[in-house]
Design a protein around this motif. Structure first.
Motif, short mmCIF file in Angstrom:
data_model
loop_
_atom_site.label_atom_id
_atom_site.label_comp_id
_atom_site.label_asym_id
_atom_site.label_seq_id
_atom_site.Cartn_x
_atom_site.Cartn_y
_atom_site.Cartn_z
N ALA A 39 -8.33 -1.74 12.39
CA ALA A 39 -8.37 -1.98 10.97
C ALA A 39 -9.10 -3.17 10.82
N ALA A 40 -9.65 -3.23 9.49
CA ALA A 40 -10.25 -4.56 9.13
C ALA A 40 -9.33 -5.00 7.79
N LEU A 41 -9.08 -6.16 7.41
CA LEU A 41 -8.23 -6.57 6.66
C LEU A 41 -9.36 -7.85 5.86
N SER A 48 0.75 -1.12 -0.10
CA SER A 48 0.05 -0.20 0.04
C SER A 48 0.64 1.19 0.03
N SER A 49 0.53 2.30 -0.72
CA SER A 49 1.21 3.71 -0.80
C SER A 49 0.85 4.35 0.69
N ASP A 50 0.15 3.76 1.55
CA ASP A 50 -0.33 4.34 2.83
C ASP A 50 0.50 3.84 3.85
N PRO A 51 1.44 4.37 4.42
CA PRO A 51 2.31 4.00 5.33
C PRO A 51 1.71 3.04 6.56
N VAL A 52 0.45 3.69 7.03
CA VAL A 52 -0.34 2.82 8.01
C VAL A 52 -0.87 1.57 7.53
N GLU A 53 -1.55 1.61 6.42
CA GLU A 53 -2.07 0.60 5.64
C GLU A 53 -1.04 -0.58 5.71
N GLN A 54 0.28 -0.16 5.38
CA GLN A 54 1.24 -1.15 5.07
C GLN A 54 1.94 -1.83 6.21
N ALA A 55 1.81 -1.08 7.40
CA ALA A 55 1.98 -1.55 8.70
C ALA A 55 1.00 -2.50 9.12
N VAL A 56 -0.10 -2.43 8.72
CA VAL A 56 -1.19 -3.55 9.02
C VAL A 56 -0.97 -4.70 8.28
N LEU A 57 -0.78 -4.40 6.99
CA LEU A 57 -0.33 -5.69 5.98
C LEU A 57 0.77 -6.55 6.64
N ASP A 58 1.83 -5.58 6.87
CA ASP A 58 3.33 -6.50 7.47
C ASP A 58 2.75 -7.17 8.51
N ASP A 59 2.04 -6.56 9.65
CA ASP A 59 1.88 -7.42 10.87
C ASP A 59 0.75 -8.62 10.60
N ALA A 60 -0.09 -8.18 9.59
CA ALA A 60 -0.98 -9.53 9.54
C ALA A 60 -0.20 -10.35 8.86
N LYS A 61 0.62 -10.29 8.01
CA LYS A 61 1.58 -11.44 7.25
C LYS A 61 2.46 -12.28 8.50
N GLU A 62 2.91 -11.44 9.33
CA GLU A 62 3.79 -12.12 10.30
C GLU A 62 3.03 -13.00 11.13
N GLU A 63 1.73 -12.62 11.48
CA GLU A 63 0.90 -13.22 12.12
C GLU A 63 0.43 -14.64 11.59
N VAL A 64 0.11 -14.66 10.32
CA VAL A 64 -0.04 -15.69 9.60
C VAL A 64 1.23 -16.67 9.26
N ARG A 65 2.45 -16.10 9.31
CA ARG A 65 3.51 -16.78 9.25
C ARG A 65 3.91 -17.58 10.47
N PRO A 92 -0.74 -19.48 -1.47
CA PRO A 92 -0.62 -17.92 -1.84
C PRO A 92 -2.05 -17.49 -1.11
N ALA A 93 -1.82 -16.15 -0.77
CA ALA A 93 -2.77 -15.19 -0.10
C ALA A 93 -2.79 -13.98 -1.09
N PHE A 94 -3.98 -13.54 -1.45
CA PHE A 94 -3.91 -12.49 -2.62
C PHE A 94 -5.09 -11.66 -2.33
N ASP A 95 -5.15 -10.49 -3.34
CA ASP A 95 -6.27 -9.56 -3.09
C ASP A 95 -6.72 -9.01 -1.58
N PRO A 96 -5.60 -8.43 -1.04
CA PRO A 96 -5.91 -7.90 0.26
C PRO A 96 -6.50 -6.40 0.26
N LYS A 97 -7.19 -6.12 1.08
CA LYS A 97 -8.12 -4.78 1.17
C LYS A 97 -7.86 -4.40 2.79
N VAL A 98 -7.52 -3.35 2.94
CA VAL A 98 -7.70 -2.54 4.33
C VAL A 98 -8.70 -1.45 4.38
N VAL A 99 -9.22 -1.52 5.66
CA VAL A 99 -10.09 -0.14 6.04
C VAL A 99 -9.82 0.09 7.34
N MET A 100 -9.31 1.19 7.42
CA MET A 100 -9.02 1.86 8.83
C MET A 100 -10.05 2.35 9.54
#
Length: 215
Positions: A155-157, A76-93, A140-148
């Motif tokens: 946040a909702a992912l 995401s071009s938004d740094p806050v949304e990117q932080a949500v995506l990053d931590d969500a991925k780590e939780e899955v991993r 594979p995990a794809f088509d992510p959408k974040v709503v703050m």
């Protein structure tokens, strides 16, 4: 590889196992599932990204090449949304790394889950480890959408996964199983995340539904 849906109050990362467990006779409700995924055999690069809380020491999570958990276009071009995506991925991993390591009490999982859902996550991990199962293949995990949330603390992912090439392997017998014939491999997920005092986005609920997305 998917996780059967739980109520939103109990859901989080441990919102349970549908796909692979269904394939191994361990899950119910084949129409509603939850999951998480990421990675490769190297430490995740997201721990050092500037969009994440910079002063927090995140756990190093490694996955073997035998289980390729990947994320497509999780940017995401938004740094806050990117932080949500990053931590969500780590939780899955973290969850799948715990299954592979046969470690239901994984500290990495606890790091990325809220206190209220850690027990459910442990239950999900044990649904594999208690049966001597590990996970292999591709997810594979794809088509992510974040709503703050307006207050910036929630946040909702939503995202989808394709379980076509995800399988379980019995540690003792080496028997490999995938989804039962006729199972829709696509699972849609809805995740709620909460930002803790350290600035880490933790999973607070997860719900999934099989057959509600496609590629």
């Amino acid at each position: 590889m998917a996780r059967r849906a739980l109520t939103t109050t109990a859901a989080a990362f441990a919102t349970a196992a549908a796909l692979l467990l269904t394939a191994c006779g361990g899950a119910d409700d084949a129409s509603s599932d939850d999951i998480k995924g990421a990675g490769d055999s190297s430490p995740s690069p997201t721990a050092s990204k500037s969009s994440a809380a910079p002063d927090v020491k995140r756990p190093v999570i490694k996955l073997p090449s035998s289980f390729q958990l990947t994320f497509e276009n999780w940017t995401s071009s938004d740094p806050v949304e990117q932080a949500v995506l990053d931590d969500a991925k780590e939780e899955v991993r973290a969850g799948y790394a715990a299954i592979i390591a046969n470690d239901p009490d994984s500290e990495a999982v606890s790091f990325y889950d809220t206190k209220g859902v850690r027990g459910m996550t442990k239950q999900w991990i044990k649904s594999y480890t208690d049966k001597d199962l590990t996970v292999i293949g591709k997810l594979p995990a794809f088509d992510p959408k974040v709503v703050m949330a307006k207050n910036g603390r929630g946040a909702a992912l939503s995202y989808c996964t394709d379980e076509s090439d995800a399988k379980t392997r019995n540690r003792k017998t080496d028997k490999v199983e995938g989804n039962p014939a006729g199972t829709n491999p696509f699972v849609s997920y809805s995740v709620s995340l909460t930002k803790n005092e350290q600035g880490v986005w933790q999973n607070s609920s997860v719900r999934g539904e099989r057959g509600k997305c496609s590629r």
